[in-house]
Write a protein that holds these residues in place. Structure first.
Motif, PDB file in Angstrom:
ATOM      1  N   ALA A  22       1.807  -4.463 -12.447  1.00 25.35           N
ATOM      2  CA  ALA A  22       0.237  -4.187 -12.869  1.00 25.35           C
ATOM      3  C   ALA A  22       0.317  -3.564 -14.111  1.00 25.35           C
ATOM      4  O   ALA A  22      -0.488  -3.979 -15.161  1.00 25.35           O
ATOM      5  CB  ALA A  22      -0.119  -3.183 -11.994  1.00 25.35           C
ATOM      6  N   ASN A  26      -1.780  -5.292 -17.150  1.00 23.30           N
ATOM      7  CA  ASN A  26      -2.962  -4.859 -17.766  1.00 23.30           C
ATOM      8  C   ASN A  26      -2.743  -4.410 -19.442  1.00 23.30           C
ATOM      9  O   ASN A  26      -3.558  -4.532 -20.118  1.00 23.30           O
ATOM     10  CB  ASN A  26      -2.927  -3.264 -17.181  1.00 23.30           C
ATOM     11  CG  ASN A  26      -3.444  -3.201 -15.820  1.00 23.30           C
ATOM     12  OD1 ASN A  26      -4.204  -4.352 -15.348  1.00 23.30           O
ATOM     13  ND2 ASN A  26      -3.210  -2.119 -14.977  1.00 23.30           N
ATOM     14  N   ASN A  29      -4.643  -7.000 -21.426  1.00 21.07           N
ATOM     15  CA  ASN A  29      -5.955  -6.748 -21.408  1.00 21.07           C
ATOM     16  C   ASN A  29      -6.237  -6.269 -22.700  1.00 21.07           C
ATOM     17  O   ASN A  29      -7.474  -6.613 -23.341  1.00 21.07           O
ATOM     18  CB  ASN A  29      -6.612  -6.122 -20.511  1.00 21.07           C
ATOM     19  CG  ASN A  29      -6.543  -6.643 -18.987  1.00 21.07           C
ATOM     20  OD1 ASN A  29      -6.286  -7.929 -18.947  1.00 21.07           O
ATOM     21  ND2 ASN A  29      -6.653  -5.857 -17.964  1.00 21.07           N
ATOM     22  N   ASN A 235     -19.601  -3.934 -11.896  1.00 20.91           N
ATOM     23  CA  ASN A 235     -18.645  -4.444 -11.550  1.00 20.91           C
ATOM     24  C   ASN A 235     -18.869  -5.870 -10.739  1.00 20.91           C
ATOM     25  O   ASN A 235     -18.033  -6.784 -10.826  1.00 20.91           O
ATOM     26  CB  ASN A 235     -18.024  -3.446 -10.356  1.00 20.91           C
ATOM     27  CG  ASN A 235     -17.822  -2.240 -11.255  1.00 20.91           C
ATOM     28  OD1 ASN A 235     -17.311  -2.148 -12.393  1.00 20.91           O
ATOM     29  ND2 ASN A 235     -17.579  -0.982 -10.297  1.00 20.91           N
ATOM     30  N   GLN A 242     -16.175 -13.698 -13.675  1.00 21.28           N
ATOM     31  CA  GLN A 242     -14.575 -14.232 -13.666  1.00 21.28           C
ATOM     32  C   GLN A 242     -14.731 -15.575 -12.795  1.00 21.28           C
ATOM     33  O   GLN A 242     -13.779 -16.470 -13.064  1.00 21.28           O
ATOM     34  CB  GLN A 242     -13.660 -13.108 -13.036  1.00 21.28           C
ATOM     35  CG  GLN A 242     -13.318 -11.829 -13.941  1.00 21.28           C
ATOM     36  CD  GLN A 242     -12.731 -10.924 -13.238  1.00 21.28           C
ATOM     37  OE1 GLN A 242     -12.584 -11.017 -12.071  1.00 21.28           O
ATOM     38  NE2 GLN A 242     -12.365  -9.798 -13.970  1.00 21.28           N
ATOM     39  N   SER A 382     -11.012  -9.977 -18.652  1.00 24.04           N
ATOM     40  CA  SER A 382      -9.779 -10.366 -17.968  1.00 24.04           C
ATOM     41  C   SER A 382      -9.589  -9.813 -16.873  1.00 24.04           C
ATOM     42  O   SER A 382      -9.829  -8.482 -16.471  1.00 24.04           O
ATOM     43  CB  SER A 382      -8.678 -10.009 -18.955  1.00 24.04           C
ATOM     44  OG  SER A 382      -7.378 -10.621 -18.480  1.00 24.04           O
ATOM     45  N   THR A 384      -8.017  -8.438 -12.999  1.00 25.11           N
ATOM     46  CA  THR A 384      -6.851  -7.412 -13.077  1.00 25.11           C
ATOM     47  C   THR A 384      -5.668  -8.104 -12.208  1.00 25.11           C
ATOM     48  O   THR A 384      -6.122  -9.280 -11.400  1.00 25.11           O
ATOM     49  CB  THR A 384      -7.345  -6.213 -12.127  1.00 25.11           C
ATOM     50  OG1 THR A 384      -7.545  -6.633 -10.804  1.00 25.11           O
ATOM     51  CG2 THR A 384      -8.374  -5.424 -13.037  1.00 25.11           C
ATOM     52  N   PRO A 385      -4.515  -7.749 -11.933  1.00 26.94           N
ATOM     53  CA  PRO A 385      -3.577  -8.292 -11.272  1.00 26.94           C
ATOM     54  C   PRO A 385      -3.977  -8.375  -9.837  1.00 26.94           C
ATOM     55  O   PRO A 385      -3.845  -9.454  -8.998  1.00 26.94           O
ATOM     56  CB  PRO A 385      -2.213  -7.548 -11.349  1.00 26.94           C
ATOM     57  CG  PRO A 385      -2.377  -6.925 -12.736  1.00 26.94           C
ATOM     58  CD  PRO A 385      -3.796  -6.689 -12.978  1.00 26.94           C
ATOM     59  N   GLU A 387      -6.955  -8.730  -8.450  1.00 21.66           N
ATOM     60  CA  GLU A 387      -8.251  -9.608  -8.498  1.00 21.66           C
ATOM     61  C   GLU A 387      -7.372 -11.087  -8.395  1.00 21.66           C
ATOM     62  O   GLU A 387      -7.832 -11.943  -7.796  1.00 21.66           O
ATOM     63  CB  GLU A 387      -9.181  -9.644  -9.688  1.00 21.66           C
ATOM     64  CG  GLU A 387      -9.884  -8.320  -9.400  1.00 21.66           C
ATOM     65  CD  GLU A 387     -10.575  -8.055 -10.432  1.00 21.66           C
ATOM     66  OE1 GLU A 387     -11.718  -7.297 -10.502  1.00 21.66           O
ATOM     67  OE2 GLU A 387     -10.251  -8.586 -11.823  1.00 21.66           O
ATOM     68  N   ARG A 492      -0.772 -16.560 -16.324  1.00 15.97           N
ATOM     69  CA  ARG A 492      -1.576 -15.827 -17.319  1.00 15.97           C
ATOM     70  C   ARG A 492      -0.906 -16.167 -18.629  1.00 15.97           C
ATOM     71  O   ARG A 492       0.417 -15.675 -18.902  1.00 15.97           O
ATOM     72  CB  ARG A 492      -1.520 -14.382 -17.192  1.00 15.97           C
ATOM     73  CG  ARG A 492      -2.347 -13.466 -18.012  1.00 15.97           C
ATOM     74  CD  ARG A 492      -2.274 -11.888 -17.869  1.00 15.97           C
ATOM     75  NE  ARG A 492      -2.710 -11.657 -16.604  1.00 15.97           N
ATOM     76  CZ  ARG A 492      -4.195 -10.933 -16.528  1.00 15.97           C
ATOM     77  NH1 ARG A 492      -4.752 -10.854 -17.484  1.00 15.97           N
ATOM     78  NH2 ARG A 492      -4.222 -10.552 -15.494  1.00 15.97           N
TER      79      ARG A 492
END
Length: 509
Positions: A22, A26, A29, A235, A242, A382, A384-385, A387, A492
């Motif tokens: 993670a 991150n 990003n 949010n 996304q 971007s 998150t891991p 998601e 990614r």
């Protein structure tokens, strides 16, 4: 044993999902090496929808005449104007005419790479047909006054009951205290039609997910409009952006809302950055008490992204139909501004249509009114891991196709054949090669909460790149395990942070 078959990276390392993995993702990003657009390489694309002005209904009461004389807000818009050519348009950037370098009518003609037999992709529908655009519908209960939620729900159920298989390839969300996903863009349309049919069942017989989405209005008294509401809305919008990002063609969001003045400014900026066209649909414009939404504010809200406003819950079906029709018939105008124009300021775009437009009627022309003329490429949020690896839908920021095949000698293991669309991977020219790199990750079932991840390096000649752009970049993995009947694959880009994910069903014996 788990290893790569067609790359040079060796074994995938096992990393904890919430730990070092993670942290490493991150860090992408905030990667600070964006592409700089050199002279003549910056491309600005403007999508334009041209319609005749709607005809005012006969016998309209005098009390509503002022509304329709300023542009009819209720019901379907005017007919689309088709068959225009590049010569019918003039495009101005800050008042200066720009040569139109690209002109197209209709959806994008870009085709994804050919899928291998039996493979699925995050950019095709459930039948394997390429997606030509994406329309999401957000039913916003959270930011709607409680007195109007019943009318809003009526508009939602009437819309869902009107769906047919040929117009139900949409993403459908409801927003209360939580964001509920009732339909993804690539889902089988029968899923949404089946959900709509269940609306006629007694409330106690509704499926749990549908029942919870219809009951989740958010608690206006406890949540607090200024703080919690804005955060929840932001949010939710981030998730929807996304889901839309990476989809080919035009991206529309039909937002069924109470009042656009309740939308946080950050949400509008997020939609503009991701080039999403907004179609606000008011729950109800005409109200008995003061403080209702403004017709002009709603139209201005839609104009920020080149969309169109609708002013009553009964117009929701018209709004969705209009968004999908615009996707299929919009004009695309593209131009290359000179480098000196990239001054870091917001530039206004003006589109004019010459008098030889059909029948010389008064036309309604919708398009995004401007852009930020910066040399630095802007980026959508971007994911998150968590998601990417545990989100409910596939993300299409990087095009992926894959197929999992059971190994003959080890029936508990699978071979995973993956294809990556290199159009979405940042490559740089170094001498006579194109180079780049991306991370590839899948869950690691033997150790809960961990993933297997490795780096794939790209190093291709011109000829190899041309072939990979046409057919995709193939990779093979063996010894893949799963405890859920599917494998989640995440890619990614190391340079830009762009990402794509795909849930791959496991083939039977």
């Amino acid at each position: 044993m788990f290893w790569w078959k067609a790359s040079k990276v060796g074994l995938l390392g096992v990393l904890p999902l919430a730990g070092s993995f993670a942290a490493s993702l991150n860090s992408l990003n905030v990667y600070q090496d964006p592409a700089v657009f050199r002279a003549g390489t910056r491309f600005v694309e403007v999508q334009v929808v041209v319609r005749n002005q709607p005809v005012r209904p006969p016998g309209l009461s005098a009390s509503l005449k002022y509304v329709f004389d300023s542009g009819p807000p209720f019901g379907p818009p005017g007919e689309l104007v088709k068959g225009l050519t590049k010569d019918d348009f003039t495009l101005l950037d800050e008042g200066k005419a720009q040569p139109i370098a690209v002109f197209r009518e209709g959806p994008s003609d870009d085709k994804p790479f050919n899928l291998p037999p039996g493979a699925i992709s995050n950019r095709t529908d459930n039948s394997g047909k390429p997606l030509q655009g994406a329309t999401a519908v957000l039913i916003d209960f959270l930011n709607t006054g409680f007195d109007f939620t019943g009318y809003q729900r009526m508009g939602m159920t009437n819309f869902m009951r009107s769906l047919a298989e040929d117009n139900s390839r949409i993403g459908l969300y409801t927003l209360g205290e939580n964001l509920h996903i009732l339909q993804n863009f690539s889902d089988d349309p029968q899923k949404l039609l089946a959900t709509a049919a269940k609306l006629d069942q007694p409330k106690g017989a509704l499926p749990a997910d549908l029942k919870s989405s219809l009951r989740d209005f958010g608690d206006l008294m406890d949540l607090g409009k200024e703080t919690v509401h804005s955060r929840i809305t932001l949010n939710a919008m981030r998730v929807i952006v996304q889901h839309l990002s990476g989809m080919p063609g035009r991206k529309n969001l039909v937002w069924f809302m109470d009042d656009p003045r309740n939308v946080p400014p950050q949400v509008i900026a997020m939609a503009q950055q991701a080039n999403i066209v907004l179609y606000p649909v008011l729950v109800r414009l005409v109200r008995t008490g003061p403080g209702g939404p403004s017709m002009n504010a709603t139209r201005a809200f839609a104009a920020l992204t080149g969309g169109r406003a609708f002013l009553d819950a009964k117009d929701l079906s018209f709004a969705v139909h209009t968004a999908q029709e615009d996707t299929a018939t919009s004009y695309v105008l593209g131009y290359y501004p000179d480098e000196h124009m990239l001054d870091g300021k917001y530039h206004n775009i003006t589109i004019k249509i010459h008098d030889k437009a059909p029948e010389k009627q008064t036309l309604e022309v919708n398009y995004r009114p401007g852009y930020l003329a910066t040399k630095v490429a802007s980026r959508a949020p971007s994911p998150t891991p968590m998601e990417l690896l545990e989100g409910p839908v596939n993300l299409a920021g990087i095009g992926l196709a894959a197929q999992a095949i059971r190994e003959a000698d080890h029936p508990e293991l699978y071979d995973l054949h993956l294809t990556v669309d290199l159009h979405d991977i940042h490559l740089e020219r170094k001498e006579d090669r194109f180079v780049g790199a991306f991370d590839l990750t899948i869950p690691n079932p033997p150790s809960q909460g961990t993933v297997r991840s490795g780096v794939v390096t790209i190093n291709l000649t011109d000829a190899q790149l041309a072939k990979a752009l046409e057919s995709g970049y193939p990779l093979g993995l063996t010894g893949v395990q799963s405890e859920t009947g599917e494998v989640r694959v995440v890619v990614r880009d190391r340079a830009t942070g762009a990402a794509g994910s795909l849930r791959v069903p496991l083939a039977g014996p």
